[in-house]
Design a protein around this motif. Structure first.
Motif, PDB file in Angstrom:
ATOM      1  N   GLN A 128       4.782   4.150  -8.682  1.00 48.11           N
ATOM      2  CA  GLN A 128       4.915   4.673  -7.320  1.00 48.11           C
ATOM      3  C   GLN A 128       4.416   6.110  -7.206  1.00 48.11           C
ATOM      4  O   GLN A 128       4.015   6.556  -6.137  1.00 48.11           O
ATOM      5  CB  GLN A 128       6.382   4.575  -6.839  1.00 48.11           C
ATOM      6  N   THR A 132       0.062   4.057  -5.300  1.00 45.04           N
ATOM      7  CA  THR A 132       0.269   3.419  -3.994  1.00 45.04           C
ATOM      8  C   THR A 132      -1.001   3.376  -3.124  1.00 45.04           C
ATOM      9  O   THR A 132      -1.031   2.642  -2.149  1.00 45.04           O
ATOM     10  CB  THR A 132       1.380   4.124  -3.182  1.00 45.04           C
ATOM     11  N   ASP A 134      -4.497   2.201  -1.691  1.00 43.30           N
ATOM     12  CA  ASP A 134      -5.126   0.872  -1.716  1.00 43.30           C
ATOM     13  C   ASP A 134      -6.138   0.771  -2.852  1.00 43.30           C
ATOM     14  O   ASP A 134      -6.344  -0.293  -3.414  1.00 43.30           O
ATOM     15  CB  ASP A 134      -5.866   0.603  -0.401  1.00 43.30           C
ATOM     16  N   THR A 135      -6.793   1.875  -3.146  1.00 43.93           N
ATOM     17  CA  THR A 135      -7.914   1.860  -4.079  1.00 43.93           C
ATOM     18  C   THR A 135      -7.533   2.226  -5.513  1.00 43.93           C
ATOM     19  O   THR A 135      -8.395   2.221  -6.385  1.00 43.93           O
ATOM     20  CB  THR A 135      -8.967   2.881  -3.618  1.00 43.93           C
ATOM     21  N   TYR A 136      -6.261   2.581  -5.766  1.00 45.15           N
ATOM     22  CA  TYR A 136      -5.951   3.139  -7.099  1.00 45.15           C
ATOM     23  C   TYR A 136      -6.289   2.171  -8.231  1.00 45.15           C
ATOM     24  O   TYR A 136      -6.993   2.528  -9.175  1.00 45.15           O
ATOM     25  CB  TYR A 136      -4.480   3.594  -7.214  1.00 45.15           C
ATOM     26  N   GLU A 161      10.185  -3.939   3.730  1.00 49.16           N
ATOM     27  CA  GLU A 161       9.738  -2.621   4.167  1.00 49.16           C
ATOM     28  C   GLU A 161      10.622  -2.189   5.338  1.00 49.16           C
ATOM     29  O   GLU A 161      11.024  -3.022   6.174  1.00 49.16           O
ATOM     30  CB  GLU A 161       8.268  -2.656   4.597  1.00 49.16           C
ATOM     31  N   TYR A 180       7.705   6.228  -1.129  1.00 44.48           N
ATOM     32  CA  TYR A 180       6.786   5.566  -2.068  1.00 44.48           C
ATOM     33  C   TYR A 180       7.432   4.334  -2.712  1.00 44.48           C
ATOM     34  O   TYR A 180       6.778   3.592  -3.444  1.00 44.48           O
ATOM     35  CB  TYR A 180       6.230   6.514  -3.130  1.00 44.48           C
ATOM     36  N   HIS A 182       8.407   0.703  -2.468  1.00 47.96           N
ATOM     37  CA  HIS A 182       8.019  -0.388  -1.582  1.00 47.96           C
ATOM     38  C   HIS A 182       8.653  -1.694  -2.040  1.00 47.96           C
ATOM     39  O   HIS A 182       9.093  -1.825  -3.188  1.00 47.96           O
ATOM     40  CB  HIS A 182       6.503  -0.523  -1.549  1.00 47.96           C
ATOM     41  N   TRP A 186       5.099  -5.969  -0.552  1.00 50.76           N
ATOM     42  CA  TRP A 186       4.128  -4.869  -0.359  1.00 50.76           C
ATOM     43  C   TRP A 186       3.285  -4.705  -1.624  1.00 50.76           C
ATOM     44  O   TRP A 186       2.059  -4.614  -1.554  1.00 50.76           O
ATOM     45  CB  TRP A 186       4.873  -3.572  -0.039  1.00 50.76           C
ATOM     46  N   TRP A 187       3.936  -4.700  -2.775  1.00 50.55           N
ATOM     47  CA  TRP A 187       3.197  -4.507  -4.022  1.00 50.55           C
ATOM     48  C   TRP A 187       2.270  -5.686  -4.304  1.00 50.55           C
ATOM     49  O   TRP A 187       1.139  -5.516  -4.757  1.00 50.55           O
ATOM     50  CB  TRP A 187       4.164  -4.325  -5.201  1.00 50.55           C
ATOM     51  N   ASN A 190      -0.669  -5.353  -2.064  1.00 47.36           N
ATOM     52  CA  ASN A 190      -1.498  -4.223  -2.518  1.00 47.36           C
ATOM     53  C   ASN A 190      -2.424  -4.667  -3.657  1.00 47.36           C
ATOM     54  O   ASN A 190      -3.605  -4.317  -3.692  1.00 47.36           O
ATOM     55  CB  ASN A 190      -0.561  -3.076  -2.947  1.00 47.36           C
ATOM     56  N   ARG A 193      -5.092  -7.554  -2.489  1.00 52.38           N
ATOM     57  CA  ARG A 193      -6.231  -7.050  -1.714  1.00 52.38           C
ATOM     58  C   ARG A 193      -7.362  -6.540  -2.603  1.00 52.38           C
ATOM     59  O   ARG A 193      -8.510  -6.498  -2.197  1.00 52.38           O
ATOM     60  CB  ARG A 193      -5.773  -5.894  -0.817  1.00 52.38           C
TER      61      ARG A 193
END
Ligand SMILES: C[S@@+](CC[C@H](N)C(=O)[O-])C[C@H]1O[C@@H](n2cnc3c(N)ncnc32)[C@H](O)[C@@H]1O
Length: 252
Positions: A128, A132, A134-136, A161, A180, A182, A186-187, A190, A193
């Motif tokens: 976290q 978090t 989107d691109t990490y 959430e 942070y 979630h 959500w995870w 994430n 995607r």
């Protein structure tokens, strides 16, 4: 409850591998949770075998790295930012796993490892802080995990959430940066995607995520709503990296 009674709660029959470790060692090296219960539960969902190379991202005091080396015979790169590798190396040597655990200081957005190096990457109560965006995963971790390797997360978060703000009764113990944390869905979304995994599985520690939150609160003598109302819980997620890497759309 006396301090001794609280310390006794560090040993839990549901986590027999963790129960082999000295409660004082666990208590002295805690960073906000019983890290051995979390990594033991996470490891049950993963396929860890002796000889594998594992990155322990945000390992803190390297307790989870030592645990994985001792219990599964894997080689662990114990990567952290706030805790010095000198300090971790002393703990690693005392645990007798100096051939298997390597302490490294590196920031999560500037990792010094080779492409496709790791068979598995885990992160316990740490992702976290840096993961978090989107691109990490796509930008900073995916290339380090070999095709078919596993990515395992243990994260704390709400059941769902929050609708805008954290509920009023949880406000007194809620710090602003806690957003942070979630929920499981959500995870999972994430990671989904990122289109970099062929399977993503997760749950609330096999139904134990609320119980161990409350048990930890008793150990720490916390009576606040946030730790005791059953909203916040531990979750685990294991995602299996695609067998082949999709084209990088950012190549010009
Ligand atoms: C709450 S501690 C948990 C440590 C350990 N995994 C455990 O469960 O005991 C979070 C860890 O994340 C690490 N961390 C936070 N931000 C980081 C970053 N940007 N890069 C690398 N590590 C980071 C910190 O150094 C810290 O030790």
């Amino acid at each position: 409850m006396t301090k001794e009674e609280r310390m006794n709660l560090l040993i839990d029959e549901k986590y027999p591998l963790s129960a082999k470790y000295d409660p004082k060692l666990i208590f002295d090296n805690k960073m906000g949770c019983h890290n051995l219960w979390l990594v033991e539960s996470l490891a049950r969902m993963m396929k860890l075998k002796p000889g594998m190379k594992v990155l322990d991202m945000g390992c803190g005091k390297a307790m989870t790295s030592i645990f994985l080396a001792k219990e599964f015979g894997v080689t662990v790169f114990a990567n952290d930012l706030w805790i010095s590798p000198d300090e971790n190396w002393e703990r690693i040597c005392e645990a007798g796993v100096e051939d298997l655990v390597f302490p490294i200081k590196a920031e999560a957005h500037d990792l010094p490892y080779a492409k496709n190096f790791f068979d598995a990457i885990i992160s316990v109560n740490s992702y976290q802080f840096f993961g978090t965006a989107d691109t990490y995963f796509a930008d900073h971790l995916s290339h380090l995990l070999r095709a078919g390797g596993e990515f395992g997360l243990a994260v704390w978060g709400p059941e769902h959430e929050f609708d805008r703000m954290v509920p009023n009764d949880m406000q007194p113990s809620w710090w602003p940066d806690f957003y942070y944390f979630h929920c499981l869905d959500w995870w999972q979304l994430n990671l989904e995607r990122a289109k970099l995994f062929e399977a993503i599985n997760g749950d609330d520690m096999d139904g134990d995520g609320v119980r161990i939150t409350r048990r930890w609160a008793r150990i720490m003598d916390k009576t606040d709503v946030m730790h005791n109302n059953g909203v916040m819980r531990w979750n685990r997620i294991v995602a299996k990296r695609n067998s082949s890497q999709p084209d990088d759309h950012r190549k010009w």
